[in-house]
Design an enzyme around this catalytic site. Structure first.
Site, PDB file in Angstrom:
ATOM      1  N   PRO A  29       0.912  -1.233   0.072  1.00  0.00           N
ATOM      2  CG  PRO A  29      -0.344  -1.137   1.981  1.00  0.00           C
ATOM      3  CD  PRO A  29       0.689  -1.766   1.302  1.00  0.00           C
ATOM      4  CD  GLU A  30       4.151   2.527  -3.769  1.00  0.00           C
ATOM      5  OE1 GLU A  30       4.165   3.360  -4.267  1.00  0.00           O
ATOM      6  OE2 GLU A  30       4.647   1.294  -4.238  1.00  0.00           O
TER       7      GLU A  30
END
Length: 270
Positions: A2-3
């Site tokens: 997750p960015e």
DNA sequence: CGCACCCCCTGCCGGC
DNA sequence: TGCCGGCAGGGGGTGC
């Protein structure tokens, strides 16, 4: 996982579901998440209403009706999902929050690199860092140019340093640098104003497209309703070592920078 | 300041 | 088939 685009997708998918809801009960099954979960975590959450969701860098923020904030960082494999009460227990379900409509908001994280905490609203800056959000108006070519001055580190390392720019990780830095035609190993201090202009535009564009496609699901990532993203299908360089560049067909090169894999086209990027 | 190394943890994949 | 090493979107710490 997750960015910024993935966290933003989780926020958007949960915002309407959680706003106005109240926390009835918190089941904390595993305290050994990053930094350890505080002993009073459940107590600070139970009975509180959730007023709104937001994102800061890679943190998801849920504002509570007493001014405190539930802060969630997904680490590498974290998933924050809402589901009916009938959802069966799963392995790695570390936090299970029962809402006043009976549904369950669950934090699941195989690797336990994620973080959950309840912090005072005034402590947010300390807890999440003060790096500029690349989608904020403040992230201008001038601002990036300023950040890079007299920096001997690589442009990739600088962009991934959450204290300076908050939200970019290995996927989107590689993708944005490809779009801007800049090699990951370029010294930050050697970027010109024109480079910074292209880079800011590229970062914004890549992030916006990724959000539009619901983020990248390499393996674990799911949004708040359990749906996978599709942006991995549009990657130009990330995880494409030895495959032909989509622009010029030159094989994509993989190289280690500070322990992380960089991917770039040796022909398109300079 | 910059970086090369460690650590944290589970799961998956490829090679043997 | 099974074991083992390497690697993975995260961050943090240390020592040089």
């Amino acid at each position: 996982m997750p960015e910024l685009p993935e966290v933003e997708t989780v926020v958007r998918s949960l915002a309407g579901e959680l706003a106005g809801r109240r926390v009835v009960r918190v089941l904390l099954r595993e305290r050994r998440l990053r930094g350890g979960v505080a002993r009073d975590f459940s107590k600070r959450l139970e009975g509180r209403g959730i007023t709104r969701l937001a994102r800061r860098g890679k943190y998801l923020l849920a504002w509570l009706d007493d001014g405190a904030v539930l802060l969630v960082h997904l680490g590498m494999t974290g998933q924050l999902t809402i589901a009916p009460a009938s959802r069966p227990d799963r392995v790695h379900d570390h936090v299970v929050i029962t809402l006043d409509d009976g549904r369950l908001l669950t934090f699941n994280d195989a690797r336990r690199f994620g973080r959950v905490a309840v912090v005072g609203g005034d402590a947010l800056g300390v807890e999440t860092g003060e790096g500029v959000d690349p989608l904020a108006d403040a992230f201008t070519p001038d601002a990036l140019f300023g950040l890079t001055r007299r920096r001997r580190t690589s442009v990739k390392s600088l962009l991934m340093d959450q204290r300076r720019v908050a939200g970019l990780g290995n996927i989107y830095v590689n993708e944005a640098l490809f779009h801007a035609a800049i090699r990951p190993g370029r010294r930050a201090g050697r970027l010109g104003r024109d480079d910074c202009e292209r880079l800011v535009a590229s970062i914004r564009l890549v992030l916006a497209e990724a959000i539009q496609r619901g983020g990248s699901s390499i393996s674990d990532y799911r949004d708040g309703l359990g749906r996978a993203g599709e942006f991995q299908l549009s990657h130009h360089v990330y995880d494409r070592a030895r495959q032909p560049c989509r622009r010029c067909a030159t094989p994509i090169r993989k190289q280690l920078h500070a322990g992380r894999s960089s991917f770039y086209c040796p022909s398109c990027q300079r």
